[in-house]
Each structure stands twice: as structure tokens, then as C-alpha cells.
Design a protein around this motif. Structure first.
Motif, PDB file in Angstrom:
ATOM      1  N   ILE A  88      32.517  43.699   8.915  1.00 57.83           N
ATOM      2  CA  ILE A  88      33.086  44.166   7.646  1.00 57.83           C
ATOM      3  C   ILE A  88      32.078  45.001   6.863  1.00 57.83           C
ATOM      4  O   ILE A  88      32.442  45.981   6.222  1.00 57.83           O
ATOM      5  N   VAL A  89      30.812  44.629   6.930  1.00 54.39           N
ATOM      6  CA  VAL A  89      29.794  45.413   6.223  1.00 54.39           C
ATOM      7  C   VAL A  89      29.525  46.732   6.933  1.00 54.39           C
ATOM      8  O   VAL A  89      29.444  47.791   6.315  1.00 54.39           O
ATOM      9  N   ALA A  90      29.400  46.718   8.253  1.00 51.81           N
ATOM     10  CA  ALA A  90      28.958  47.900   8.993  1.00 51.81           C
ATOM     11  C   ALA A  90      30.063  48.887   9.311  1.00 51.81           C
ATOM     12  O   ALA A  90      29.786  50.062   9.560  1.00 51.81           O
ATOM     13  N   VAL A  91      31.318  48.456   9.314  1.00 52.78           N
ATOM     14  CA  VAL A  91      32.393  49.346   9.748  1.00 52.78           C
ATOM     15  C   VAL A  91      32.532  50.554   8.823  1.00 52.78           C
ATOM     16  O   VAL A  91      32.833  51.664   9.278  1.00 52.78           O
ATOM     17  N   THR A  92      32.279  50.384   7.549  1.00 55.37           N
ATOM     18  CA  THR A  92      32.403  51.500   6.613  1.00 55.37           C
ATOM     19  C   THR A  92      31.406  52.602   6.939  1.00 55.37           C
ATOM     20  O   THR A  92      31.766  53.779   6.987  1.00 55.37           O
ATOM     21  N   LEU A  93      30.162  52.235   7.175  1.00 55.70           N
ATOM     22  CA  LEU A  93      29.154  53.244   7.481  1.00 55.70           C
ATOM     23  C   LEU A  93      29.376  53.880   8.851  1.00 55.70           C
ATOM     24  O   LEU A  93      29.133  55.077   9.024  1.00 55.70           O
ATOM     25  N   GLY A  94      29.861  53.106   9.824  1.00 53.96           N
ATOM     26  CA  GLY A  94      30.144  53.664  11.140  1.00 53.96           C
ATOM     27  C   GLY A  94      31.284  54.677  11.092  1.00 53.96           C
ATOM     28  O   GLY A  94      31.191  55.770  11.661  1.00 53.96           O
ATOM     29  N   VAL A  95      32.363  54.314  10.408  1.00 52.72           N
ATOM     30  CA  VAL A  95      33.497  55.237  10.276  1.00 52.72           C
ATOM     31  C   VAL A  95      33.101  56.441   9.428  1.00 52.72           C
ATOM     32  O   VAL A  95      33.525  57.565   9.699  1.00 52.72           O
ATOM     33  N   ALA A  96      32.262  56.218   8.427  1.00 50.16           N
ATOM     34  CA  ALA A  96      31.808  57.338   7.583  1.00 50.16           C
ATOM     35  C   ALA A  96      31.003  58.338   8.399  1.00 50.16           C
ATOM     36  O   ALA A  96      31.115  59.550   8.184  1.00 50.16           O
ATOM     37  N   ALA A  97      30.199  57.859   9.340  1.00 48.36           N
ATOM     38  CA  ALA A  97      29.421  58.770  10.185  1.00 48.36           C
ATOM     39  C   ALA A  97      30.345  59.636  11.043  1.00 48.36           C
ATOM     40  O   ALA A  97      30.113  60.841  11.205  1.00 48.36           O
ATOM     41  N   ILE A  98      31.395  59.033  11.563  1.00 54.55           N
ATOM     42  CA  ILE A  98      32.351  59.791  12.378  1.00 54.55           C
ATOM     43  C   ILE A  98      33.114  60.795  11.516  1.00 54.55           C
ATOM     44  O   ILE A  98      33.272  61.960  11.885  1.00 54.55           O
ATOM     45  N   PHE A  99      33.569  60.350  10.350  1.00 52.08           N
ATOM     46  CA  PHE A  99      34.358  61.243   9.503  1.00 52.08           C
ATOM     47  C   PHE A  99      33.518  62.274   8.766  1.00 52.08           C
ATOM     48  O   PHE A  99      34.060  63.230   8.223  1.00 52.08           O
ATOM     49  N   ALA A 100      32.214  62.106   8.732  1.00 48.35           N
ATOM     50  CA  ALA A 100      31.371  63.182   8.188  1.00 48.35           C
ATOM     51  C   ALA A 100      31.424  64.379   9.125  1.00 48.35           C
ATOM     52  O   ALA A 100      31.403  65.532   8.688  1.00 48.35           O
ATOM     53  N   LEU A 101      31.507  64.116  10.419  1.00 50.09           N
ATOM     54  CA  LEU A 101      31.651  65.205  11.394  1.00 50.09           C
ATOM     55  C   LEU A 101      33.044  65.831  11.311  1.00 50.09           C
ATOM     56  O   LEU A 101      33.199  67.044  11.344  1.00 50.09           O
ATOM     57  N   LEU A 139      41.417  43.165   5.157  1.00 47.36           N
ATOM     58  CA  LEU A 139      40.133  43.536   4.557  1.00 47.36           C
ATOM     59  C   LEU A 139      39.406  44.545   5.429  1.00 47.36           C
ATOM     60  O   LEU A 139      38.867  45.542   4.927  1.00 47.36           O
ATOM     61  N   LEU A 140      39.425  44.329   6.731  1.00 43.52           N
ATOM     62  CA  LEU A 140      38.797  45.260   7.664  1.00 43.52           C
ATOM     63  C   LEU A 140      39.491  46.629   7.611  1.00 43.52           C
ATOM     64  O   LEU A 140      38.821  47.670   7.633  1.00 43.52           O
ATOM     65  N   SER A 141      40.812  46.640   7.520  1.00 41.92           N
ATOM     66  CA  SER A 141      41.548  47.909   7.411  1.00 41.92           C
ATOM     67  C   SER A 141      41.164  48.665   6.140  1.00 41.92           C
ATOM     68  O   SER A 141      40.991  49.890   6.164  1.00 41.92           O
ATOM     69  N   GLY A 142      41.012  47.949   5.046  1.00 39.17           N
ATOM     70  CA  GLY A 142      40.583  48.580   3.793  1.00 39.17           C
ATOM     71  C   GLY A 142      39.178  49.150   3.904  1.00 39.17           C
ATOM     72  O   GLY A 142      38.885  50.237   3.391  1.00 39.17           O
ATOM     73  N   ARG A 143      38.299  48.435   4.590  1.00 41.01           N
ATOM     74  CA  ARG A 143      36.932  48.926   4.781  1.00 41.01           C
ATOM     75  C   ARG A 143      36.909  50.155   5.688  1.00 41.01           C
ATOM     76  O   ARG A 143      36.112  51.061   5.483  1.00 41.01           O
ATOM     77  N   ILE A 144      37.806  50.209   6.677  1.00 41.48           N
ATOM     78  CA  ILE A 144      37.893  51.390   7.542  1.00 41.48           C
ATOM     79  C   ILE A 144      38.382  52.594   6.732  1.00 41.48           C
ATOM     80  O   ILE A 144      37.835  53.697   6.847  1.00 41.48           O
ATOM     81  N   LEU A 145      39.398  52.387   5.885  1.00 40.30           N
ATOM     82  CA  LEU A 145      39.873  53.484   5.024  1.00 40.30           C
ATOM     83  C   LEU A 145      38.780  53.956   4.077  1.00 40.30           C
ATOM     84  O   LEU A 145      38.635  55.151   3.819  1.00 40.30           O
ATOM     85  N   THR A 146      37.991  53.012   3.574  1.00 40.84           N
ATOM     86  CA  THR A 146      36.871  53.392   2.711  1.00 40.84           C
ATOM     87  C   THR A 146      35.866  54.246   3.479  1.00 40.84           C
ATOM     88  O   THR A 146      35.335  55.222   2.955  1.00 40.84           O
ATOM     89  N   GLY A 147      35.620  53.904   4.722  1.00 47.13           N
ATOM     90  CA  GLY A 147      34.716  54.693   5.561  1.00 47.13           C
ATOM     91  C   GLY A 147      35.231  56.105   5.775  1.00 47.13           C
ATOM     92  O   GLY A 147      34.455  57.069   5.798  1.00 47.13           O
ATOM     93  N   ILE A 148      36.546  56.259   5.920  1.00 49.52           N
ATOM     94  CA  ILE A 148      37.135  57.593   6.074  1.00 49.52           C
ATOM     95  C   ILE A 148      36.871  58.435   4.826  1.00 49.52           C
ATOM     96  O   ILE A 148      36.431  59.581   4.912  1.00 49.52           O
ATOM     97  N   ALA A 149      37.122  57.848   3.670  1.00 45.31           N
ATOM     98  CA  ALA A 149      36.910  58.581   2.418  1.00 45.31           C
ATOM     99  C   ALA A 149      35.431  58.885   2.187  1.00 45.31           C
ATOM    100  O   ALA A 149      35.066  59.989   1.761  1.00 45.31           O
ATOM    101  N   VAL A 150      34.567  57.925   2.474  1.00 47.40           N
ATOM    102  CA  VAL A 150      33.124  58.137   2.307  1.00 47.40           C
ATOM    103  C   VAL A 150      32.647  59.259   3.218  1.00 47.40           C
ATOM    104  O   VAL A 150      31.861  60.121   2.813  1.00 47.40           O
TER     105      VAL A 150
END
Length: 159
Positions: A88-101, A139-150
Motif C-alpha cells: 500500500i505504501v510503495a504502489v503509489t510511487l511505483g505507479v507514479a514512475a510508470i505514469f511519469a513516462l 484502499l489499494l485501488s485508491g493508492r493506484i489511482l493516486t499513483g496515476i495522478a502523481v
């Protein structure tokens, strides 16, 4: 004294002009026309986008760092194991790295304005989803969506 007055009025054999313009109205008119600038108004929409863009920067930092303090309550509320806490903590940063590209491609195709508005909508949906989460998967789905936006905002800030 007489000699110092003469030096003030004469320099290099020429007398200094007493006025800026010596009987040249055309030159004065040209300078006035050159000094006139068009006053441009900044559209209100630019201020709204600036606000949401800066709010996105705030949300990136807030969401990334607030989760460390919230882990204590999340562990009790959702009965999380250590593995789920890490996910739950790391998924946001991992998805954010992908969506930054991916953000670069979206930026080129849709434009900055559209990407900012889309990221704000995704942030809002993520906040609602995390707020109403009743199990760890929501909660995990919300964190993934947050990673997309980040990820979308990270590309905008650093490019």
C-alpha cells in the motif's frame, strides 16, 4: 567659476542641449509611440490551472509522506500484514514512475491543460475511493489511482 560654467555648457566643442528634444516633434512622437505597449489580460482560466497545478504539487508531497503516519491506523483498521503495508505504501510511487513516462506522451497529444485537469479528476476520485474504502483492495485501488495522478503531475513539474 566662469571657466567651470563654460565646461558644463560645452563638451567636446558642442553645447549640451537644454531639453531632451531640440525642436524635433517627430522624434518625440516616435519615442512616445514606441513606449506604448498593449496591456494584455491574463485569462481567469490560467489562474485556475495555476492553482490546481500548485495544489497537485502539494498533494504529491502530502500523499507520499502522510501514508507513513497513517500506516498505524490502517494496519488496525484493515488487519494488514507487513506485506500489505509495504504494498500500500510503495504502489503509489511505483505507479507514479510508470505514469511519469506515460505523462510525456499524454502531454504531447492532449496538452498540458488537459493533463492537469485529468490529473485533478483522478486525484479527486482516488481521495473519494480511499475515503470510502471498506477493505484493503479498495484502499489499494485508491493508492493506484493516486499513483496515476502523481505520475502525471511529476512529468509536468520536471519538464
Amino acid at each position: 567659476m566662469e571657466r567651470s560654467r563654460q565646461q558644463l555648457t560645452k563638451t567636446n566643442g558642442r553645447t549640451r542641449p537644454k531639453k531632451l528634444y531640440n525642436d524635433s516633434d517627430d522624434e518625440r512622437l516616435d519615442l512616445k509611440i514606441d513606449s506604448i505597449r498593449e496591456k494584455t489580460r491574463t485569462p481567469c482560466f490560467v489562474y485556475v490551472l495555476t492553482f490546481f497545478s500548485s495544489l497537485g504539487g502539494f498533494l504529491i508531497g502530502y500523499d507520499t509522506y502522510i501514508i507513513s503516519g497513517a500506516k498505524i491506523w490502517l494496519k488496525k483498521e484493515f488487519s494488514l500484514t507487513y506485506m500489505w503495508q509495504e504494498i500500500i505504501v510503495a504502489v503509489t510511487l511505483g505507479v507514479a514512475a510508470i505514469f511519469a513516462l506515460i505523462g510525456g506522451i499524454l502531454n504531447d497529444r492532449l496538452g498540458r491543460r488537459s493533463v492537469i485537469l485529468c490529473a485533478c479528476i483522478v486525484f479527486t476520485a482516488a481521495a473519494i475511493l480511499m475515503g470510502i474504502a471498506n477493505d484493503k483492495y479498495m484502499l489499494l485501488s485508491g493508492r493506484i489511482l493516486t499513483g496515476i495522478a502523481v505520475g502525471q503531475f511529476i512529468y509536468l513539474f520536471f519538464h
